[in-house]
Design a protein around this motif. Structure first.
Motif, PDB file in Angstrom:
ATOM      1  N   ILE A 142     -12.264  -6.048 -26.415  1.00 44.07           N
ATOM      2  CA  ILE A 142     -11.870  -4.812 -27.077  1.00 44.07           C
ATOM      3  C   ILE A 142     -11.332  -5.162 -28.457  1.00 44.07           C
ATOM      4  O   ILE A 142     -10.919  -6.302 -28.710  1.00 44.07           O
ATOM      5  N   ASP A 143     -11.334  -4.189 -29.336  1.00 44.84           N
ATOM      6  CA  ASP A 143     -10.759  -4.333 -30.662  1.00 44.84           C
ATOM      7  C   ASP A 143      -9.680  -3.274 -30.827  1.00 44.84           C
ATOM      8  O   ASP A 143      -9.954  -2.085 -30.682  1.00 44.84           O
ATOM      9  N   VAL A 144      -8.458  -3.717 -31.105  1.00 45.83           N
ATOM     10  CA  VAL A 144      -7.312  -2.823 -31.263  1.00 45.83           C
ATOM     11  C   VAL A 144      -7.015  -2.677 -32.750  1.00 45.83           C
ATOM     12  O   VAL A 144      -6.713  -3.665 -33.426  1.00 45.83           O
ATOM     13  N   PRO A 145      -7.118  -1.462 -33.299  1.00 49.00           N
ATOM     14  CA  PRO A 145      -6.850  -1.276 -34.731  1.00 49.00           C
ATOM     15  C   PRO A 145      -5.403  -1.590 -35.083  1.00 49.00           C
ATOM     16  O   PRO A 145      -4.487  -1.324 -34.310  1.00 49.00           O
ATOM     17  N   ILE A 146      -5.186  -2.163 -36.273  1.00 44.75           N
ATOM     18  CA  ILE A 146      -3.846  -2.413 -36.789  1.00 44.75           C
ATOM     19  C   ILE A 146      -3.793  -1.953 -38.241  1.00 44.75           C
ATOM     20  O   ILE A 146      -4.815  -1.915 -38.928  1.00 44.75           O
ATOM     21  N   THR A 147      -2.615  -1.582 -38.695  1.00 43.92           N
ATOM     22  CA  THR A 147      -2.452  -1.131 -40.076  1.00 43.92           C
ATOM     23  C   THR A 147      -1.813  -2.190 -40.951  1.00 43.92           C
ATOM     24  O   THR A 147      -1.835  -2.086 -42.172  1.00 43.92           O
ATOM     25  N   GLU A 148      -1.193  -3.204 -40.326  1.00 42.45           N
ATOM     26  CA  GLU A 148      -0.605  -4.306 -41.066  1.00 42.45           C
ATOM     27  C   GLU A 148      -0.556  -5.521 -40.153  1.00 42.45           C
ATOM     28  O   GLU A 148      -0.605  -5.397 -38.927  1.00 42.45           O
ATOM     29  N   PRO A 149      -0.476  -6.728 -40.714  1.00 37.18           N
ATOM     30  CA  PRO A 149      -0.492  -7.935 -39.884  1.00 37.18           C
ATOM     31  C   PRO A 149       0.680  -7.950 -38.905  1.00 37.18           C
ATOM     32  O   PRO A 149       1.835  -7.828 -39.313  1.00 37.18           O
ATOM     33  N   PRO A 150       0.409  -8.114 -37.610  1.00 36.94           N
ATOM     34  CA  PRO A 150       1.490  -8.110 -36.620  1.00 36.94           C
ATOM     35  C   PRO A 150       1.932  -9.530 -36.270  1.00 36.94           C
ATOM     36  O   PRO A 150       1.371 -10.524 -36.732  1.00 36.94           O
ATOM     37  N   THR A 151       2.938  -9.611 -35.404  1.00 40.00           N
ATOM     38  CA  THR A 151       3.324 -10.859 -34.784  1.00 40.00           C
ATOM     39  C   THR A 151       3.487 -10.589 -33.292  1.00 40.00           C
ATOM     40  O   THR A 151       3.306  -9.453 -32.832  1.00 40.00           O
ATOM     41  N   LEU A 152       3.786 -11.610 -32.518  1.00 38.72           N
ATOM     42  CA  LEU A 152       4.081 -11.449 -31.100  1.00 38.72           C
ATOM     43  C   LEU A 152       5.580 -11.537 -30.875  1.00 38.72           C
ATOM     44  O   LEU A 152       6.315 -12.109 -31.689  1.00 38.72           O
ATOM     45  N   SER A 153       6.041 -11.005 -29.744  1.00 38.16           N
ATOM     46  CA  SER A 153       7.479 -11.044 -29.447  1.00 38.16           C
ATOM     47  C   SER A 153       8.019 -12.472 -29.435  1.00 38.16           C
ATOM     48  O   SER A 153       9.144 -12.725 -29.868  1.00 38.16           O
ATOM     49  N   VAL A 154       7.214 -13.413 -28.925  1.00 43.46           N
ATOM     50  CA  VAL A 154       7.669 -14.789 -28.844  1.00 43.46           C
ATOM     51  C   VAL A 154       7.956 -15.371 -30.228  1.00 43.46           C
ATOM     52  O   VAL A 154       8.785 -16.270 -30.382  1.00 43.46           O
ATOM     53  N   ALA A 155       7.285 -14.842 -31.255  1.00 46.67           N
ATOM     54  CA  ALA A 155       7.457 -15.350 -32.613  1.00 46.67           C
ATOM     55  C   ALA A 155       8.475 -14.542 -33.419  1.00 46.67           C
ATOM     56  O   ALA A 155       8.645 -14.783 -34.617  1.00 46.67           O
ATOM     57  N   LEU A 156       9.158 -13.591 -32.775  1.00 41.22           N
ATOM     58  CA  LEU A 156      10.102 -12.746 -33.493  1.00 41.22           C
ATOM     59  C   LEU A 156      11.220 -13.535 -34.185  1.00 41.22           C
ATOM     60  O   LEU A 156      11.615 -13.195 -35.297  1.00 41.22           O
ATOM     61  N   PRO A 157      11.761 -14.618 -33.583  1.00 38.54           N
ATOM     62  CA  PRO A 157      12.798 -15.371 -34.287  1.00 38.54           C
ATOM     63  C   PRO A 157      12.353 -15.867 -35.660  1.00 38.54           C
ATOM     64  O   PRO A 157      13.164 -15.924 -36.593  1.00 38.54           O
ATOM     65  N   GLU A 169      22.181  -2.159 -40.885  1.00 41.83           N
ATOM     66  CA  GLU A 169      20.832  -2.268 -41.448  1.00 41.83           C
ATOM     67  C   GLU A 169      19.787  -1.893 -40.399  1.00 41.83           C
ATOM     68  O   GLU A 169      19.936  -2.177 -39.215  1.00 41.83           O
ATOM     69  N   ARG A 170      18.713  -1.281 -40.853  1.00 47.24           N
ATOM     70  CA  ARG A 170      17.585  -0.922 -40.004  1.00 47.24           C
ATOM     71  C   ARG A 170      16.290  -1.404 -40.652  1.00 47.24           C
ATOM     72  O   ARG A 170      16.119  -1.271 -41.857  1.00 47.24           O
ATOM     73  N   PHE A 171      15.382  -1.942 -39.836  1.00 51.49           N
ATOM     74  CA  PHE A 171      14.072  -2.326 -40.336  1.00 51.49           C
ATOM     75  C   PHE A 171      13.092  -2.379 -39.169  1.00 51.49           C
ATOM     76  O   PHE A 171      13.498  -2.269 -38.001  1.00 51.49           O
ATOM     77  N   THR A 172      11.818  -2.491 -39.455  1.00 50.75           N
ATOM     78  CA  THR A 172      10.797  -2.545 -38.416  1.00 50.75           C
ATOM     79  C   THR A 172       9.951  -3.799 -38.584  1.00 50.75           C
ATOM     80  O   THR A 172       9.778  -4.313 -39.693  1.00 50.75           O
ATOM     81  N   ILE A 173       9.434  -4.288 -37.469  1.00 48.62           N
ATOM     82  CA  ILE A 173       8.542  -5.444 -37.458  1.00 48.62           C
ATOM     83  C   ILE A 173       7.323  -5.065 -36.628  1.00 48.62           C
ATOM     84  O   ILE A 173       7.468  -4.639 -35.471  1.00 48.62           O
ATOM     85  N   GLN A 185       5.395  -0.622 -33.751  1.00 49.95           N
ATOM     86  CA  GLN A 185       6.476  -1.021 -34.640  1.00 49.95           C
ATOM     87  C   GLN A 185       7.731  -1.289 -33.816  1.00 49.95           C
ATOM     88  O   GLN A 185       8.211  -0.407 -33.116  1.00 49.95           O
ATOM     89  N   ARG A 186       8.250  -2.506 -33.880  1.00 49.14           N
ATOM     90  CA  ARG A 186       9.489  -2.835 -33.200  1.00 49.14           C
ATOM     91  C   ARG A 186      10.643  -2.470 -34.136  1.00 49.14           C
ATOM     92  O   ARG A 186      10.837  -3.091 -35.176  1.00 49.14           O
ATOM     93  N   GLU A 187      11.364  -1.422 -33.790  1.00 44.55           N
ATOM     94  CA  GLU A 187      12.493  -0.966 -34.604  1.00 44.55           C
ATOM     95  C   GLU A 187      13.717  -1.832 -34.316  1.00 44.55           C
ATOM     96  O   GLU A 187      14.064  -2.049 -33.157  1.00 44.55           O
ATOM     97  N   VAL A 188      14.358  -2.318 -35.360  1.00 45.55           N
ATOM     98  CA  VAL A 188      15.506  -3.206 -35.224  1.00 45.55           C
ATOM     99  C   VAL A 188      16.703  -2.589 -35.938  1.00 45.55           C
ATOM    100  O   VAL A 188      16.611  -2.195 -37.100  1.00 45.55           O
ATOM    101  N   VAL A 189      17.821  -2.487 -35.217  1.00 45.99           N
ATOM    102  CA  VAL A 189      19.077  -2.023 -35.795  1.00 45.99           C
ATOM    103  C   VAL A 189      20.090  -3.143 -35.653  1.00 45.99           C
ATOM    104  O   VAL A 189      20.293  -3.684 -34.559  1.00 45.99           O
TER     105      VAL A 189
END
Length: 464
Positions: A142-157, A169-173, A185-189
């Motif tokens: 399958i092909d999953v559309p994306i709007t910007e380059p993502p990462t995986l949860s394991v690489a969040l650090p 502060e608030r931002f999204t990843i 979008q992973r919302e981070v507060v």
């Protein structure tokens, strides 16, 4: 019908990989941070203990190394033991990811092994993520559309390193989830800071995705020291030896933990066609307002289901002509085995109503009622003929779509007195019989689902 007071927060618990993270339950009491693990500082190998309440149920290990071109390679494995309706199950997850120098995902693979097995591999290709999945003895892409380059949860650090985290502060990843095959979008507060036992200053983050939240305490390098979710689920950084010292005895039962008690139970709940509930512990807007089936006004929710005899007779439509008759990664309605079985079951049904009835009867009698923890897949269920409400629903919706009966997944809570009078997590299909969406329940064998089905979300696991 007397209103019932639901005295705790509503919780939808889909335990996938390490995340069984429903929201709106009291935060658990946590033990002290493992000072020995903190003293070691950030290393290429990091161990976490996995807990449910005060029970140490498993562990995870993450390894990280640099690549020749300035990127990073991550490897993660987790092993934990959990129960559902008294049936204990061991679940293993594993995965690898390679990111570029900016921390963006390039390639990955993954494995979820338990009662069911799901594995795959993928890579980012321009504006989509290409994933090849192995499930039910079959491989498909399958092909999953994306709007910007993502990462995986394991690489969040890696995304947090070098970033100044200021309370408020608030931002999204952008995150890609290979198990759910979805981008979000992973919302981070940034909440607050805390001095760790080794004197280092840690930062508490609140991470939100798809309506669920976890709290994560990270060190200066962005590594997770502790993570807290709902249902008493948490992870804690530990030494390897401590992380692997899993408790003996009975595994925590997710179904019992996530139960929502009621002030008073029902008599003959499976026959009810009208129920009024007064709900507390959750913002009313979190509950869908979809009259005439589910009508919400303030904290009062009324569920009314139609009588079978009142439903219209409307022809089936061409498979694939609408979203609700098309395949998805876990609902392979165009697979030859699914099509063949659907046509066999539905046969010469003259309309949607009769087709829905035949499918309900088939799935109810065909699938053994066995608790399962994993990702439900319609083809796998057809081949194994076992599972819980998620598996019943995945098979039903796959078969329905294959013959042109519009069908979708609903999830929420249903009343049961089997484990004690309460509402429990449940999933069921909805079908469009020509006059609107109608809930059916092949797990209970109900041609029209009873009115104790309180819907919280529509859609597959990615939406849940």
């Amino acid at each position: 019908m007397r209103p019932l007071v639901i005295v705790e927060a509503l919780a939808v618990a889909a335990f996938v990989g390490l995340a069984a993270l429903a929201v709106l339950t009291p935060e658990p009491e946590v033990s002290h941070i493992d000072a020995a693990a903190l003293a070691a500082g950030p290393t290429d190998e990091r161990w976490q203990g996995i807990f449910v309440g005060d029970k140490h149920v498993g562990y995870s290990v993450t390894r990280e190394a640099a690549t020749a071109d300035g990127g990073r390679v991550f490897a993660e494995q987790s092993v934990f033991r959990i129960a559902a309706m008294g049936a204990a199950q061991e679940v293993v997850t594993a995965g690898n990811a390679v990111t570029d120098a900016q921390g963006h995902l390039r390639t990955f693979d993954f494995l979820l092994s338990g009662p069911t097995r799901l594995s795959g591999r993928g890579e980012v290709r321009g504006d989509s993520v290409h994933v090849e999945i192995d499930a039910g003895g079959e491989s498909r892409a399958i092909d999953v559309p994306i709007t910007e380059p993502p990462t995986l949860s394991v690489a969040l650090p890696a995304q947090l390193r070098g970033r100044t985290l200021t309370p408020g502060e608030r931002f999204t990843i952008p995150i890609f989830d290979p198990i759910l095959m979805a981008s979000s979008q992973r919302e981070v507060v940034v909440e607050s800071t805390e001095v760790l036992p080794n004197g280092e200053v840690g930062t508490w983050l609140r991470l939100a995705v798809a309506g669920s939240e976890v709290r994560r305490l990270v060190d200066a390098s962005g590594e997770t020291v502790r993570e807290e979710g709902a249902l008493g689920l948490r992870t804690e950084r530990m030494t390897r030896e401590a992380a692997m010292q899993v408790d003996d005895g009975d595994a925590p039962d997710l179904v019992s933990i996530s139960a929502v008690p009621v002030a008073e139970g029902f008599t003959d709940s499976r026959s009810l066609v009208h129920v009024s509930l007064r709900v507390s512990g959750i913002e009313p807007e979190r509950i869908p307002d979809e009259p005439p089936l589910q009508d919400r006004e303030g904290d009062q929710v009324t569920v009314s289901v139609p009588l079978w005899a009142e439903l219209p007779s409307v022809p089936l439509i061409a498979p694939g002509s609408t979203e609700e008759t098309s395949p998805s990664p876990t609902l392979p309605s165009t697979h030859p085995e699914i099509i063949a079985k659907a046509r066999e079951v539905v046969g010469d049904a003259p309309d949607r109503k009769e087709a829905a009835k035949r499918l309900t009867d088939f799935v109810f009698s065909y699938v053994a009622k066995v608790p399962a923890i994993g990702v439900p897949d319609g083809l796998t269920v057809l081949r194994t003929a076992r599972g819980d409400c998620n598996e019943h629903t995945a098979l039903y919706v796959s078969l329905a779509r294959a013959v042109g009966l519009p069908a979708r997944i609903a999830a929420g809570l249903v009343y049961s007195d089997r484990l004690g009078e309460a509402f429990y997590y449940h999933a069921w299909p909805e079908v469009d019989l020509g006059g609107g969406w109608v809930p059916v329940d092949p797990t209970f064998g109900e041609h029209v689902a009873d009115a104790t089905h309180l819907k919280l979300v529509t859609g597959d696991l990615a939406q849940q």
